[in-house]
Write a protein that holds these residues in place. Structure first.
Motif, mmCIF file in Angstrom:
data_model
loop_
_atom_site.group_PDB
_atom_site.id
_atom_site.type_symbol
_atom_site.label_atom_id
_atom_site.label_comp_id
_atom_site.label_asym_id
_atom_site.label_seq_id
_atom_site.Cartn_x
_atom_site.Cartn_y
_atom_site.Cartn_z
ATOM 1 N N GLU A 16 0.907 -1.229 -0.073
ATOM 2 C CA GLU A 16 -0.065 -0.121 -0.116
ATOM 3 C C GLU A 16 0.834 1.326 0.006
ATOM 4 O O GLU A 16 0.715 2.228 -0.596
ATOM 5 N N PHE A 17 2.075 1.168 0.686
ATOM 6 C CA PHE A 17 2.872 2.295 0.657
ATOM 7 C C PHE A 17 3.433 2.417 -0.683
ATOM 8 O O PHE A 17 3.354 3.789 -1.112
ATOM 9 N N PHE A 18 3.903 1.410 -1.459
ATOM 10 C CA PHE A 18 4.231 1.670 -2.780
ATOM 11 C C PHE A 18 3.169 2.223 -3.669
ATOM 12 O O PHE A 18 3.532 2.900 -4.897
ATOM 13 N N GLU A 19 2.190 1.675 -3.627
ATOM 14 C CA GLU A 19 0.912 2.168 -4.313
ATOM 15 C C GLU A 19 0.635 3.547 -4.194
ATOM 16 O O GLU A 19 0.483 4.302 -5.242
ATOM 17 N N THR A 20 0.978 4.069 -2.949
ATOM 18 C CA THR A 20 0.487 5.322 -2.667
ATOM 19 C C THR A 20 1.549 6.218 -3.418
ATOM 20 O O THR A 20 1.318 7.127 -4.018
ATOM 21 N N ILE A 21 2.793 5.674 -3.380
ATOM 22 C CA ILE A 21 4.085 6.574 -4.084
ATOM 23 C C ILE A 21 3.917 6.597 -5.461
ATOM 24 O O ILE A 21 4.118 7.528 -6.206
ATOM 25 N N GLY A 22 3.348 5.452 -6.000
ATOM 26 C CA GLY A 22 3.222 5.539 -7.500
ATOM 27 C C GLY A 22 1.991 6.304 -7.814
ATOM 28 O O GLY A 22 1.955 7.138 -8.651
ATOM 29 N N ALA A 23 1.000 6.434 -6.999
ATOM 30 C CA ALA A 23 -0.067 7.440 -7.508
ATOM 31 C C ALA A 23 0.235 8.657 -7.382
ATOM 32 O O ALA A 23 -0.110 9.379 -8.112
ATOM 33 N N MET A 24 1.047 9.163 -6.129
ATOM 34 C CA MET A 24 1.527 10.308 -6.220
ATOM 35 C C MET A 24 2.292 10.753 -7.384
ATOM 36 O O MET A 24 2.305 11.781 -7.855
ATOM 37 N N ALA A 25 3.384 9.870 -7.994
ATOM 38 C CA ALA A 25 4.080 10.285 -8.877
ATOM 39 C C ALA A 25 3.212 10.436 -10.241
ATOM 40 O O ALA A 25 3.360 11.355 -10.945
ATOM 41 N N ILE A 26 2.339 9.583 -10.456
ATOM 42 C CA ILE A 26 1.425 9.505 -11.683
ATOM 43 C C ILE A 26 0.604 10.796 -11.760
ATOM 44 O O ILE A 26 0.054 11.367 -12.585
#
Length: 104
Positions: A16-26
């Protein structure tokens, strides 16, 4: 021993942490793209007769890009991956539609 749900596995593994980081980048990319497009258009139209539209458009690019990247990053953080990815796809489709030639 009980079986873990998909949500529990995601939280335990850090997914979930990396999903949030990816969503922030995109979200940052989509926000920057839409911010530049909208602010440059508005800034360019405010030039008037004196031909200062290019200066207004450049200001719109800078302000729209910075503001859009911040807002897009926050949007990705709040709404997670699926909704942000949908927004990203819509934004990129709008970019491609702008450069399409007019139908005859």
């Amino acid at each position: 021993m009980r079986n873990l749900t998909l949500n529990e596995i995601s939280q335990v593994s850090g997914g979930e942490f990396f999903e949030t980081i990816g969503a922030m980048a995109i979200g940052c990319i989509a926000g920057t793209a839409s911010g530049i497009l909208k602010a440059a258009t508005v800034g360019g139209k405010s030039g008037g007769v004196l031909g200062a539209g290019i200066i207004g458009s450049l200001g719109g690019v800078v302000v729209g890009g910075v503001t859009g990247s911040i807002v897009g990053t926050m949007y990705g953080m709040v709404n997670s991956w699926e909704k942000t990815f949908e927004w990203f796809n819509k934004t990129i489709e709008q970019w491609f539609d702008i450069i399409l030639p007019l139908p005859r």
